[in-house]
Design a protein around this motif. Structure first.
Motif, PDB file in Angstrom:
ATOM      1  N   ALA A  63       0.748  -1.245   0.147  1.00 50.13           N
ATOM      2  CA  ALA A  63       0.053  -0.227  -0.117  1.00 50.13           C
ATOM      3  C   ALA A  63       0.860   1.188  -0.013  1.00 50.13           C
ATOM      4  N   THR A  64       2.157   1.188   0.042  1.00 55.34           N
ATOM      5  CA  THR A  64       3.086   2.411   0.277  1.00 55.34           C
ATOM      6  C   THR A  64       3.724   2.509  -1.177  1.00 55.34           C
ATOM      7  N   PRO A  65       3.523   3.627  -1.600  1.00 59.76           N
ATOM      8  CA  PRO A  65       4.072   4.207  -3.123  1.00 59.76           C
ATOM      9  C   PRO A  65       5.496   4.252  -3.035  1.00 59.76           C
ATOM     10  N   TRP A  66       6.290   3.991  -4.014  1.00 58.67           N
ATOM     11  CA  TRP A  66       7.641   4.178  -3.888  1.00 58.67           C
ATOM     12  C   TRP A  66       7.943   5.558  -4.020  1.00 58.67           C
ATOM     13  N   LYS A  67       7.131   6.366  -5.041  1.00 58.74           N
ATOM     14  CA  LYS A  67       7.319   7.990  -4.641  1.00 58.74           C
ATOM     15  C   LYS A  67       7.548   8.713  -3.289  1.00 58.74           C
ATOM     16  N   GLY A  68       8.613   8.932  -2.987  1.00 55.48           N
ATOM     17  CA  GLY A  68       8.838   9.870  -1.807  1.00 55.48           C
ATOM     18  C   GLY A  68       9.068   8.911  -0.754  1.00 55.48           C
ATOM     19  N   ASN A  69       9.000   7.476  -1.061  1.00 59.55           N
ATOM     20  CA  ASN A  69       9.101   6.693   0.163  1.00 59.55           C
ATOM     21  C   ASN A  69      10.266   5.452   0.010  1.00 59.55           C
ATOM     22  N   VAL A  70      11.187   5.762  -0.893  1.00 60.12           N
ATOM     23  CA  VAL A  70      12.043   4.556  -1.232  1.00 60.12           C
ATOM     24  C   VAL A  70      12.726   4.209  -0.024  1.00 60.12           C
ATOM     25  N   LEU A  71      13.152   4.927   1.061  1.00 63.89           N
ATOM     26  CA  LEU A  71      13.826   4.213   2.112  1.00 63.89           C
ATOM     27  C   LEU A  71      12.903   3.679   3.000  1.00 63.89           C
ATOM     28  N   TRP A  72      11.781   4.103   3.096  1.00 58.30           N
ATOM     29  CA  TRP A  72      10.813   3.580   4.011  1.00 58.30           C
ATOM     30  C   TRP A  72      10.151   2.073   3.260  1.00 58.30           C
ATOM     31  N   LYS A  73      10.145   2.126   1.856  1.00 60.02           N
ATOM     32  CA  LYS A  73       9.855   0.937   1.203  1.00 60.02           C
ATOM     33  C   LYS A  73      10.853  -0.293   1.426  1.00 60.02           C
ATOM     34  N   LEU A  74      12.129   0.293   1.664  1.00 63.01           N
ATOM     35  CA  LEU A  74      13.285  -0.652   1.666  1.00 63.01           C
ATOM     36  C   LEU A  74      13.292  -1.285   3.168  1.00 63.01           C
ATOM     37  N   PHE A  75      12.984  -0.276   4.202  1.00 64.22           N
ATOM     38  CA  PHE A  75      12.619  -0.847   5.465  1.00 64.22           C
ATOM     39  C   PHE A  75      11.643  -1.707   5.779  1.00 64.22           C
ATOM     40  N   LEU A  76      10.429  -1.697   5.020  1.00 59.66           N
ATOM     41  CA  LEU A  76       9.356  -2.386   5.147  1.00 59.66           C
ATOM     42  C   LEU A  76       9.616  -3.745   4.508  1.00 59.66           C
ATOM     43  N   LYS A  77      10.262  -3.724   3.439  1.00 59.40           N
ATOM     44  CA  LYS A  77      10.692  -5.009   2.618  1.00 59.40           C
ATOM     45  C   LYS A  77      11.629  -5.938   3.625  1.00 59.40           C
ATOM     46  N   THR A  78      12.610  -5.201   4.227  1.00 58.00           N
ATOM     47  CA  THR A  78      13.284  -5.812   5.167  1.00 58.00           C
ATOM     48  C   THR A  78      12.710  -6.644   6.356  1.00 58.00           C
ATOM     49  N   TYR A  79      11.576  -5.927   6.831  1.00 54.99           N
ATOM     50  CA  TYR A  79      10.861  -6.182   7.827  1.00 54.99           C
ATOM     51  C   TYR A  79       9.985  -7.255   7.662  1.00 54.99           C
TER      52      TYR A  79
END
Length: 327
Positions: A207-223
């Motif tokens: 549900a989290t878009p990549w635009k403006g959230n790249v670092l957060w997306k990477l954190f979420l993927k790791t989690y």
């Protein structure tokens, strides 16, 4: 400093280790008060913990007294102080979050990643240390101290270290943390634990878009991967949770009698979760580095900690299966 004030920043009495109660938590509490006065967010403290812990790797890379004399001993003592300091901040961030109510999902993810950020550079620094100081080990084994042999031995140690770090250390700490959160869930309910599951985290990631959230997306993927690994190691507990959700409307409707029974079975395992996380691991690391045999730490992590982790998992899975069959 009142004991009750410090206890109010615990996750729970059940999950606190003796050394944490008498040493880490009181110091962490003082730091929490300090950061609270400065209006510092707990996540900032976690990042500071990561930076301080990772910086200890530079000092661990040096031999200690046996190989570098007094200078080497001082380097190693500085490394010990830095890693201990990082651990105080690792306690402080959670205590500060509970003190101020500033709990965030990012904080949970960062907190789980902190030890990895510390130990990856430390482990690699110890490989370099062996490359520089291996004369005694080579003499024991009757190996000629040539550049080729030193390179081969270092590569072998690197393979052992990668296995020790990414397979043993990561899974041992991840499973210990998971069992703590499970215990807190049955003790305090959803609000008193951080028991996440991979399905929830995957939905949040999607549900989290990549635009403006790249670092957060990477954190979420790791989690997401972190929670999946925890779930893959605990099939009996996963069956039990599915059974509880099927029998009761929601997890908050699980009767207190069942929660009490689960707590009684889980409580004896909390001592193993404590051993598998930081204090015991760090004390062995300090001792082996000060003695100038850091490779012994990896033997300890693979053999001793591995056996404790398997025993803990066996016990937990066994009683979860028994509870499932009684549902």
């Amino acid at each position: 400093m009142k004991k009750e004030a410090i206890k109010s920043t615990y996750k729970s009495n059940d999950t606190e280790e003796w050394l944490d109660r008498v040493w880490t938590r009181p110091i962490g509490y003082l730091w929490a008060l300090f950061f609270k006065r400065l209006h510092v967010h707990p996540n900032v403290v976690t990042v500071l913990s990561m930076l301080i812990g990772a910086s200890s790797a530079f000092f661990f890379a040096h031999g200690s007294y046996r190989t570098e004399g007094t200078e080497g001993l001082w380097y190693n003592l500085i490394a010990v102080v830095l890693l201990a300091w990082a651990n105080f901040y690792d306690s402080t961030d959670g205590q500060l979050a509970r003190m101020t109510g500033q709990k965030t999902r990012l904080g949970r993810i960062l907190d789980g990643a902190a030890s990895e950020v510390w130990f990856i550079p430390i482990y690699l620094s110890l490989v370099y240390r062996f490359y520089c100081h291996h004369e005694l080990e080579f003499s024991w084994l009757g190996i000629a101290d040539t550049p080729v042999n030193a390179g081969i031995a270092t590569l072998v140690l690197l393979g052992i270290v990668l296995y020790s770090g990414f397979v043993c250390h990561s899974r041992q700490c991840g499973l210990a943390d998971y069992y703590r959160q499970i215990h807190l869930f049955f003790l305090k309910g959803v609000s008193g634990s951080e028991l996440d599951n991979s399905v929830q985290q995957q939905k949040l990631y999607d549900a989290t878009p990549w635009k403006g959230n790249v670092l957060w997306k990477l954190f979420l993927k790791t989690y997401v991967n972190y929670t999946r690994t925890q779930e893959a190691q605990t099939p009996a507990f996963q069956r039990l949770m599915k059974g509880l959700k099927a029998k009761y409307k929601g997890v908050e409707d699980i009767p207190s009698s069942f929660r009490g029974k689960f707590r009684a079975l889980s409580l004896p395992l909390m001592k193993w979760t404590n051993i598998l996380t930081f204090n015991t691991r760090a004390l062995v690391l300090y001792a082996t580095c000060l003695l100038d045999f850091p490779w012994l730490y990896f033997c300890f992590e693979i053999v001793v900690m591995g056996a404790l982790c398997r025993y803990m998992r066996h016990c937990h899975e066994k009683f979860c299966q028994q509870l499932f069959l009684k549902l």
